[in-house]
Design an enzyme around this catalytic site. Structure first.
Site, PDB file in Angstrom:
ATOM      1  N   GLU A   1      13.989   4.207  -3.140  1.00 31.96           N
ATOM      2  CA  GLU A   1      15.071   4.094  -2.145  1.00 31.96           C
ATOM      3  C   GLU A   1      15.948   2.878  -2.450  1.00 31.96           C
ATOM      4  O   GLU A   1      16.289   2.105  -1.545  1.00 31.96           O
ATOM      5  CB  GLU A   1      14.491   4.000  -0.730  1.00 31.96           C
ATOM      6  CG  GLU A   1      13.881   5.302  -0.245  1.00 31.96           C
ATOM      7  CD  GLU A   1      13.435   5.240   1.226  1.00 31.96           C
ATOM      8  OE1 GLU A   1      13.190   4.124   1.737  1.00 31.96           O
ATOM      9  OE2 GLU A   1      13.352   6.303   1.861  1.00 31.96           O
TER      10      GLU A   1
ATOM     11  N   GLU B   1      10.709  12.912   0.672  1.00 30.46           N
ATOM     12  CA  GLU B   1       9.980  12.400   1.833  1.00 30.46           C
ATOM     13  C   GLU B   1      10.425  13.166   3.065  1.00 30.46           C
ATOM     14  O   GLU B   1      11.389  12.789   3.739  1.00 30.46           O
ATOM     15  CB  GLU B   1      10.229  10.888   2.033  1.00 30.46           C
ATOM     16  CG  GLU B   1       9.605  10.020   0.963  1.00 30.46           C
ATOM     17  CD  GLU B   1       9.656   8.516   1.272  1.00 30.46           C
ATOM     18  OE1 GLU B   1      10.088   8.147   2.384  1.00 30.46           O
ATOM     19  OE2 GLU B   1       9.272   7.732   0.391  1.00 30.46           O
TER      20      GLU B   1
ATOM     21  N   TYR C   1       0.205   7.953  11.401  1.00 31.55           N
ATOM     22  CA  TYR C   1       1.594   8.390  11.160  1.00 31.55           C
ATOM     23  C   TYR C   1       1.942   9.674  11.901  1.00 31.55           C
ATOM     24  O   TYR C   1       3.006  10.237  11.721  1.00 31.55           O
ATOM     25  CB  TYR C   1       1.759   8.598   9.636  1.00 31.55           C
ATOM     26  CG  TYR C   1       3.156   8.410   9.096  1.00 31.55           C
ATOM     27  CD1 TYR C   1       3.630   7.157   8.756  1.00 31.55           C
ATOM     28  CD2 TYR C   1       3.991   9.502   8.884  1.00 31.55           C
ATOM     29  CE1 TYR C   1       4.902   6.991   8.224  1.00 31.55           C
ATOM     30  CE2 TYR C   1       5.266   9.345   8.357  1.00 31.55           C
ATOM     31  CZ  TYR C   1       5.710   8.077   8.028  1.00 31.55           C
ATOM     32  OH  TYR C   1       6.960   7.906   7.491  1.00 31.55           O
TER      33      TYR C   1
END
Ligand SMILES: *[C@@H]1O[C@H](CO)[C@@H](O)[C@H](O)[C@H]1NC(C)=O
Ligand SMILES: *[C@@H]1O[C@H](CO)[C@@H](O)[C@H](O)[C@H]1NC(C)=O
Ligand SMILES: *[C@@H]1O[C@H](CO)[C@@H](O)[C@H](O)[C@H]1NC(C)=O
Ligand SMILES: *[C@@H]1O[C@H](CO)[C@@H](O)[C@H](O)[C@H]1NC(C)=O
Length: 673
Positions: free
Chosen positions: A205, A286, A357
């Site tokens: 990223e 992702e 998560y």
């Protein structure tokens, strides 16, 4: 294999494909031999490449699509790896995605770790055995909600002004050294060398990082390719926004990332990717089925059906996709990171210990209703493999009383848990100057005669939290999260000022020089309106590493602590180590419930489970993997910084509880199904 998307093996390479392969070969290095078992071989054809006409990956010349899941080996114990992988495979995933964490493997300059949880080669080989292709993300910066985004803290010890993720020659030299050590270990696993690693990421990223330094990116591409040599496909991942082009590297395959909150703009997102790279397969590297959680906020949850529907939408574009996280696991020890300046303008916010998560699998590797929905969605794409799973039991071991055993700031506590003689200097030493990864540092100095009562004590910057004592009596807490950097001291309280500073996790995103300790001046208000800077500090390291805690537990004498200390509910004289034993008849996964305690860190059988902070929440329980437990007596040690679980009146010992269910949604929150 039953992954579905690989059809029969006939090699019909379109001419355009060849041309493109040649272009890639010329730009990224030599095309090398295949070394497979196929009857048809082309010495100059990579096994895994891109068809820019059909906009697809080619594996052995055949169209290939992947649905992968992220599972970071460093977030589960090695003995749990295989069952996690099998559970993932049973959902129909045909690829596994993992980062490699530099700081885990290279904890100090020149020190390397490849054992146990750091045995990444074993993990990757196991993934291959379980039938996965592998998408490898070696960073070296990985974000991942890990301390310092996976970069070793000692980079700042060695080069205080290092500019990581840029063309800084010190950074480049250290990355080169690291890749020269890492890459030869995994080279045999690249698909061109007979393994299953199809893709290798360059940076992570990078578009979101302010530096936008293409000299660095080009260098890192070449450095990565030096080791990959055309035996896997290099790729990048960038957030779809106006900064995307800062992450794009010439001759490296570009992909993007987004979750359910952006699924409604999927067409615009693909268009952004196409602007960067007009042809080739579409990839969401992702796709978030959940999200990360910080302390002092609500636990992040995402609806399973919404996730499954969004997955189907992504797949309807023939895109390849990685579910981040498919299995999240745990930030054991001090490995959790932090964020900075998030949307909404908050400053520093530390990540919780759990990396559940709200992923597709839960923190203990169990299947969830989200798992069943995702599995069904993948089942519409290809035939699911038949795999029988045998999940570990989840057990409650009930209440365990703990004995206050060691006072951290006593001479005995310092001898047992500090790294040795304090360092004396004019200014307080940072954690990095002390080459300390995490834990606590105690800063001490002598207070001058005060001419005010009270006088304000001011610290310019604390990373991240300090308990303040005068002559070992607690007088308050300073906090970066709360932006509290000052408190009043009364004249006559004593002569020694002590600040016990906690590293709550280095920022993992954007701000990448988040060094720890005290910065700028520590000063005391004067009668004339000025401030006196306090100098001549002693800095004492308490890294709180497992070995030190374990060795003290083994060697300790059962000397009782002062009864005044033992009766404390609020720890007025500094952290106390509590110890106890949990008896286990049958081994299972369990959760250490810290309700009623303040803030600290917990060890079971010498293993650091991570930070707890139930008063802040939302995480209340710490996951205790069954692999840590043995039949019979198991040791517990809790280093509590603030407050014991104790009633004001009671003379009973404080207690913890081992529960069969996780509590991640606050003291009164829902329990995840
Ligand atoms: C990057 O570093 C190299 C070698 O030190 C230097 O030649 C080059 O000018 C640098 N580029 C930038 C943008 O700083
Ligand atoms: C997906 O691939 C199939 C088979 O190659 C093709 O028929 C279809 O048009 C593609 N769909 C999209 C949206 O590209
Ligand atoms: C970190 O970098 C920023 C921007 O380059 C700088 O302003 C700040 O002082 C640095 N912080 C530390 C602790 O070095
Ligand atoms: C202390 O822990 C026990 C066992 O987990 C719990 O039942 C109790 O509520 C806690 N006490 C306080 C004062 O929070």
């Amino acid at each position: 294999m039953s992954g579905g998307c690989r059809c029969t093996r006939k090699l019909t390479l379109a001419m355009s494909g060849c041309v493109i392969i040649l272009v890639i070969a010329l730009t990224v290095g030599l095309c090398v031999g295949l070394g497979g078992d196929d009857e048809v071989k082309r010495e100059d054809t990579p096994k895994f490449t891109i068809d820019h006409e059909a906009n697809t990956f080619l594996l052995d010349g055949e169209p290939f699509q992947y649905v992968s899941g992220s599972f970071h080996y460093f977030r589960a114990l090695p003995d749990a790896w295989r069952s996690r992988l099998q559970t993932m495979r049973a959902s129909g995933l045909n690829a596994l995605d993992t980062y490699i964490e530099w700081s885990l493997h290279n904890p100090h300059d020149g020190v390397y770790n490849w054992e146990g949880i750091a045995d990444v080669v074993k993990f990757l080989e196991m993934a291959q055995e379980e039938g996965f292709y592998i998408v490898l993300r070696p960073g070296p910066y990985i974000c991942a909600e890990r301390d310092n985004g996976g970069l070793p803290h000692w980079l700042f010890t060695k080069y205080p002004n290092i500019k990581v993720r840029t063309n800084d020659s010190n950074y480049l030299a250290e990355v080169e050294k690291w890749y020269d050590i890492l890459m030869p270990r995994i080279q045999h696993l690249f698909i061109g060398n007979g393994g299953k690693i199809i893709m290798v990421q360059v940076e992570n990223e990078y578009g979101a990082f302010d530096a936008c330094d293409h000299d660095y990116l080009n260098w890192l591409r070449d450095e990565t390719e030096k080791h990959v040599s055309g035996n896997a496909l290099l790729f990048t991942v960038d957030i779809p926004n106006e900064r995307m082009s800062c992450g794009k590297i010439e001759n490296v395959f570009a992909t993007t990332d987004f979750g359910i909150d952006r699924i409604h703009e999927i067409d615009e997102i693909w268009k952004m990717l196409r602007n960067l790279q007009p042809t080739g397969p579409l990839v969401n590297s992702e796709f978030y089925p959940g999200w990360l959680t910080h302390w002092q906020e609500e636990n992040q949850r995402r609806d399973g059906q919404v996730v499954a529907d969004a997955l189907k939408t992504i797949l309807s574009y023939n895109a390849s996709v990685n579910l981040y996280m498919f299995f999240g696991g745990t930030n054991f020890g001090f490995t959790a990171g932090a964020n900075w300046n998030l949307d909404g303008g908050i400053g520093y916010a530390a990540d919780v210990t759990s990396y559940d998560y709200d992923a597709v699998m839960d923190e203990a590797g169990g299947v969830t209703s989200k798992y069943e929905l995702v599995k069904k969605a993948i089942g519409e794409l290809w035939t699911l493999p038949e795999i029988t799973l045998t999940p570990a039991k989840r057990l409650s071991y009930g209440k365990v009383e703990l004995t206050p055993s060691l006072q951290l700031l006593s001479s005995e506590g310092r001898a047992a848990l500090s790294k040795g003689v304090p360092v004396e200097s004019e200014k307080p030493k940072t954690f990095e100057e002390l080459d300390q990864y995490s834990g606590l540092v105690l800063y001490e100095t002598t207070l001058p005669d005060m001419d005010l009562d009270p006088a304000l004590l001011k610290v310019e910057q604390i990373n991240d939290r300090a308990q303040v004592f005068v002559d070992q009596e607690l007088v308050g807490t300073l906090s970066r999260e709360a932006n509290i950097y000052a408190l009043p001291l009364s004249k006559g309280w004593g002569s020694t000022l002590q600040l016990l500073v906690e590293n709550q996790g280095r920022v993992n995103y954007d701000l990448l020089n988040d060094t720890k300790g005290i910065f700028g001046d520590v000063s005391l208000q004067l009668h004339n309106g000025g401030y006196l800077t306090l100098e001549n500090w002693k800095s004492t390291s308490f890294p709180l590493e497992e070995a030190a805690v374990a060795s003290w537990l083994k060697q300790r004498t059962n000397k009782e602590l002062d009864s005044l200390i033992t009766r404390q509910r609020i720890l007025r004289n500094g952290p106390i180590l509590y110890s106890g034993t949990v008896k286990v008849d049958e081994i299972g996964d369990t959760y250490l419930n810290m309700a009623g305690w303040g803030k600290g860190v917990a060890y079971v059988n010498g293993f650091n489970l991570g930070r707890y902070w139930p008063v802040a929440g939302p995480q209340v329980t710490l996951y205790v993997p069954n692999e840590l437990l043995k039949v019979g007596d198991n040791s517990i040690a809790i280093l509590e910084y603030q407050r014991a679980n104790k009633t004001t009146s009671g003379t009973d010992l404080p207690a913890v509880q081992f529960d069969a269910v996780a509590q991640l949604d606050g003291q009164s929150g829902d329990v995840k199904k």
